[in-house]
Design a protein around this motif. Structure first.
Motif, PDB file in Angstrom:
ATOM      1  N   HIS A   1       0.850  -1.195   0.000  1.00  0.00           N
ATOM      2  CA  HIS A   1       0.000   0.000   0.000  1.00  0.00           C
ATOM      3  C   HIS A   1       0.880   1.237   0.000  1.00  0.00           C
ATOM      4  O   HIS A   1       2.028   1.206   0.445  1.00  0.00           O
ATOM      5  N   GLY A   2       0.354   2.325  -0.524  1.00  0.00           N
ATOM      6  CA  GLY A   2       1.128   3.556  -0.633  1.00  0.00           C
ATOM      7  C   GLY A   2       1.285   4.303   0.671  1.00  0.00           C
ATOM      8  O   GLY A   2       2.277   5.001   0.885  1.00  0.00           O
ATOM      9  N   THR A   3       0.321   4.172   1.559  1.00  0.00           N
ATOM     10  CA  THR A   3       0.383   4.853   2.846  1.00  0.00           C
ATOM     11  C   THR A   3       1.518   4.261   3.684  1.00  0.00           C
ATOM     12  O   THR A   3       1.693   3.035   3.711  1.00  0.00           O
ATOM     13  N   PRO A   4       2.283   5.096   4.387  1.00  0.00           N
ATOM     14  CA  PRO A   4       3.338   4.548   5.247  1.00  0.00           C
ATOM     15  C   PRO A   4       2.782   3.534   6.253  1.00  0.00           C
ATOM     16  O   PRO A   4       1.677   3.706   6.778  1.00  0.00           O
ATOM     17  N   LYS A   5       3.547   2.499   6.502  1.00  0.00           N
ATOM     18  CA  LYS A   5       3.102   1.414   7.390  1.00  0.00           C
ATOM     19  C   LYS A   5       2.737   1.921   8.781  1.00  0.00           C
ATOM     20  O   LYS A   5       1.764   1.453   9.382  1.00  0.00           O
ATOM     21  N   ASP A   6       3.502   2.873   9.304  1.00  0.00           N
ATOM     22  CA  ASP A   6       3.219   3.397  10.650  1.00  0.00           C
ATOM     23  C   ASP A   6       1.809   3.962  10.747  1.00  0.00           C
ATOM     24  O   ASP A   6       1.133   3.788  11.770  1.00  0.00           O
ATOM     25  N   ILE A   7       1.364   4.631   9.695  1.00  0.00           N
ATOM     26  CA  ILE A   7       0.017   5.216   9.711  1.00  0.00           C
ATOM     27  C   ILE A   7      -1.036   4.115   9.715  1.00  0.00           C
ATOM     28  O   ILE A   7      -2.024   4.170  10.461  1.00  0.00           O
ATOM     29  N   TYR A   8      -0.833   3.087   8.889  1.00  0.00           N
ATOM     30  CA  TYR A   8      -1.783   1.962   8.889  1.00  0.00           C
ATOM     31  C   TYR A   8      -1.820   1.285  10.258  1.00  0.00           C
ATOM     32  O   TYR A   8      -2.882   0.910  10.744  1.00  0.00           O
ATOM     33  N   ASP A   9      -0.654   1.129  10.876  1.00  0.00           N
ATOM     34  CA  ASP A   9      -0.600   0.499  12.200  1.00  0.00           C
ATOM     35  C   ASP A   9      -1.336   1.354  13.239  1.00  0.00           C
ATOM     36  O   ASP A   9      -2.138   0.841  14.027  1.00  0.00           O
ATOM     37  N   GLN A  10      -1.087   2.663  13.234  1.00  0.00           N
ATOM     38  CA  GLN A  10      -1.659   3.569  14.236  1.00  0.00           C
ATOM     39  C   GLN A  10      -3.169   3.735  14.093  1.00  0.00           C
ATOM     40  O   GLN A  10      -3.883   3.898  15.086  1.00  0.00           O
ATOM     41  N   THR A  11      -3.662   3.709  12.874  1.00  0.00           N
ATOM     42  CA  THR A  11      -5.094   3.930  12.650  1.00  0.00           C
ATOM     43  C   THR A  11      -5.927   2.657  12.734  1.00  0.00           C
ATOM     44  O   THR A  11      -7.153   2.705  12.648  1.00  0.00           O
ATOM     45  N   GLY A  12      -5.287   1.520  12.885  1.00  0.00           N
ATOM     46  CA  GLY A  12      -6.006   0.253  12.968  1.00  0.00           C
ATOM     47  C   GLY A  12      -6.234  -0.417  11.621  1.00  0.00           C
ATOM     48  O   GLY A  12      -6.848  -1.492  11.558  1.00  0.00           O
ATOM     49  N   MET A  13      -5.749   0.210  10.547  1.00  0.00           N
ATOM     50  CA  MET A  13      -5.944  -0.367   9.222  1.00  0.00           C
ATOM     51  C   MET A  13      -5.255  -1.724   9.078  1.00  0.00           C
ATOM     52  O   MET A  13      -5.807  -2.647   8.473  1.00  0.00           O
ATOM     53  N   THR A  14      -4.055  -1.850   9.631  1.00  0.00           N
ATOM     54  CA  THR A  14      -3.337  -3.118   9.514  1.00  0.00           C
ATOM     55  C   THR A  14      -4.159  -4.250  10.119  1.00  0.00           C
ATOM     56  O   THR A  14      -4.359  -5.295   9.493  1.00  0.00           O
ATOM     57  N   GLU A  15      -4.642  -4.041  11.327  1.00  0.00           N
ATOM     58  CA  GLU A  15      -5.460  -5.069  11.981  1.00  0.00           C
ATOM     59  C   GLU A  15      -6.771  -5.282  11.245  1.00  0.00           C
ATOM     60  O   GLU A  15      -7.263  -6.412  11.128  1.00  0.00           O
ATOM     61  N   GLY A  16      -7.354  -4.182  10.732  1.00  0.00           N
ATOM     62  CA  GLY A  16      -8.592  -4.298   9.972  1.00  0.00           C
ATOM     63  C   GLY A  16      -8.421  -5.149   8.728  1.00  0.00           C
ATOM     64  O   GLY A  16      -9.271  -5.983   8.400  1.00  0.00           O
ATOM     65  N   LEU A  17      -7.309  -4.953   8.023  1.00  0.00           N
ATOM     66  CA  LEU A  17      -7.044  -5.738   6.818  1.00  0.00           C
ATOM     67  C   LEU A  17      -6.862  -7.214   7.153  1.00  0.00           C
ATOM     68  O   LEU A  17      -7.308  -8.093   6.415  1.00  0.00           O
ATOM     69  N   LYS A  18      -6.211  -7.469   8.269  1.00  0.00           N
ATOM     70  CA  LYS A  18      -6.032  -8.865   8.671  1.00  0.00           C
ATOM     71  C   LYS A  18      -7.373  -9.514   9.023  1.00  0.00           C
ATOM     72  O   LYS A  18      -7.616 -10.676   8.684  1.00  0.00           O
ATOM     73  N   LEU A  19      -8.251  -8.767   9.679  1.00  0.00           N
ATOM     74  CA  LEU A  19      -9.571  -9.307  10.017  1.00  0.00           C
ATOM     75  C   LEU A  19     -10.390  -9.625   8.773  1.00  0.00           C
ATOM     76  O   LEU A  19     -11.069 -10.649   8.708  1.00  0.00           O
ATOM     77  N   THR A  20     -10.332  -8.733   7.780  1.00  0.00           N
ATOM     78  CA  THR A  20     -11.178  -8.920   6.599  1.00  0.00           C
ATOM     79  C   THR A  20     -10.631  -9.950   5.610  1.00  0.00           C
ATOM     80  O   THR A  20     -11.344 -10.313   4.670  1.00  0.00           O
ATOM     81  N   THR A  21      -9.400 -10.406   5.823  1.00  0.00           N
ATOM     82  CA  THR A  21      -8.865 -11.445   4.940  1.00  0.00           C
ATOM     83  C   THR A  21      -8.511 -12.708   5.720  1.00  0.00           C
ATOM     84  O   THR A  21      -9.073 -13.772   5.483  1.00  0.00           O
ATOM     85  N   ASP A  22      -7.620 -12.580   6.690  1.00  0.00           N
ATOM     86  CA  ASP A  22      -7.198 -13.754   7.460  1.00  0.00           C
ATOM     87  C   ASP A  22      -8.409 -14.434   8.111  1.00  0.00           C
ATOM     88  O   ASP A  22      -8.542 -15.657   8.066  1.00  0.00           O
ATOM     89  N   THR A  23      -9.271 -13.629   8.721  1.00  0.00           N
ATOM     90  CA  THR A  23     -10.413 -14.167   9.465  1.00  0.00           C
ATOM     91  C   THR A  23     -11.645 -14.336   8.585  1.00  0.00           C
ATOM     92  O   THR A  23     -12.227 -15.425   8.508  1.00  0.00           O
ATOM     93  N   ALA A  24     -12.049 -13.258   7.895  1.00  0.00           N
ATOM     94  CA  ALA A  24     -13.321 -13.278   7.175  1.00  0.00           C
ATOM     95  C   ALA A  24     -13.274 -14.077   5.878  1.00  0.00           C
ATOM     96  O   ALA A  24     -14.325 -14.458   5.356  1.00  0.00           O
ATOM     97  N   ILE A  25     -12.078 -14.345   5.369  1.00  0.00           N
ATOM     98  CA  ILE A  25     -11.986 -15.172   4.152  1.00  0.00           C
ATOM     99  C   ILE A  25     -11.310 -16.508   4.477  1.00  0.00           C
ATOM    100  O   ILE A  25     -11.949 -17.559   4.448  1.00  0.00           O
ATOM    101  N   PHE A  26     -10.022 -16.476   4.789  1.00  0.00           N
ATOM    102  CA  PHE A  26      -9.301 -17.734   4.987  1.00  0.00           C
ATOM    103  C   PHE A  26      -9.881 -18.565   6.135  1.00  0.00           C
ATOM    104  O   PHE A  26     -10.240 -19.730   5.938  1.00  0.00           O
ATOM    105  N   SER A  27      -9.975 -18.003   7.331  1.00  0.00           N
ATOM    106  CA  SER A  27     -10.480 -18.791   8.465  1.00  0.00           C
ATOM    107  C   SER A  27     -11.915 -19.249   8.241  1.00  0.00           C
ATOM    108  O   SER A  27     -12.294 -20.351   8.629  1.00  0.00           O
ATOM    109  N   PHE A  28     -12.703 -18.415   7.593  1.00  0.00           N
ATOM    110  CA  PHE A  28     -14.118 -18.728   7.353  1.00  0.00           C
ATOM    111  C   PHE A  28     -14.282 -20.023   6.561  1.00  0.00           C
ATOM    112  O   PHE A  28     -15.239 -20.773   6.767  1.00  0.00           O
ATOM    113  N   VAL A  29     -13.331 -20.291   5.653  1.00  0.00           N
ATOM    114  CA  VAL A  29     -13.437 -21.509   4.836  1.00  0.00           C
ATOM    115  C   VAL A  29     -12.494 -22.617   5.311  1.00  0.00           C
ATOM    116  O   VAL A  29     -12.415 -23.673   4.698  1.00  0.00           O
TER     117      VAL A  29
END
Length: 196
Positions: free
Chosen positions: A129-157
């Motif tokens: 992603h173009g946004t600096p990693k620190d900003i994604y980490d601080q705003t919760g985007m990193t965790e949000g992305l993990k929830l919507t893929t790791d959990t909501a897609i991979f774990s779901f199936v």
């Protein structure tokens, strides 16, 4: 191991493509069999339409969906490589998930709950992603992305997420920075999927 790598970026000169090449090279060097599905190069049809829904409900899986499902069924591990656009997956990859990870193939939902049909497979996700990693980490985007893929897609199936790499600041770094990221990808792949 049989590895399926699903890649979604339209530019063959992109950093995502360099990640793809690194993943494939690292897996093959460790003796793994690799199949790559470059969704843009394949001109994969990402729109789940009424015809698809009717066919899937009737058990008459469209040929392009069936081809992808057969590759997933044969895979021991699935790696997704794609950029984060507008806080999520490119439409091409989202459509792949919508159409291919279908009810009756990837999962079954009924009154008793969810039956995960892809258990026993491992999953790795690599994002840029173009946004600096620190900003994604601080705003919760990193965790949000993990929830919507790791959990909501991979774990779901039933796919076990064994790694999720996110690289920020893409488009603004020096060559040394990108080389370091590719080294991190290589090390992760070799560690997660050692030589046979």
């Amino acid at each position: 191991m049989n590895h399926l790598v699903v890649y979604a970026h339209p530019n063959a000169e992109s950093f995502n493509h360099a990640i793809l090449e690194t993943v494939v090279r690292s897996l093959q060097a460790n003796g793994h069999r690799v199949v790559v599905r470059d969704l843009y190069a394949l001109r994969f049809q990402p729109v789940l339409g009424q015809d698809d829904l009717a066919a899937l409900d009737a058990g008459d899986v469209p040929a392009d969906i069936l081809a992808e499902q057969e590759l997933i069924a044969q895979a021991d591990a699935i790696t997704l490589i794609y950029p984060i656009w507008w806080g999520g997956q490119p439409a091409m990859l989202k459509g792949y998930i919508d159409r291919v990870f279908s009810h009756g193939f990837a999962y079954v939902a009924n009154a008793q709950g969810i039956e995960r049909l892809l258990e026993g497979k491992k999953g790795l996700i690599i994002n840029t992603h173009g946004t600096p990693k620190d900003i994604y980490d601080q705003t919760g985007m990193t965790e949000g992305l993990k929830l919507t893929t790791d959990t909501a897609i991979f774990s779901f199936v039933g796919i076990e997420t064994v790694g999720h790499l996110l690289f920020g600041g893409i488009g603004y770094g020096e060559e040394e920075t990108y080389n370091g990221m590719l080294k991190e990808v290589e090390e992760a792949v070799v560690s997660l999927f050692p030589a046979r």
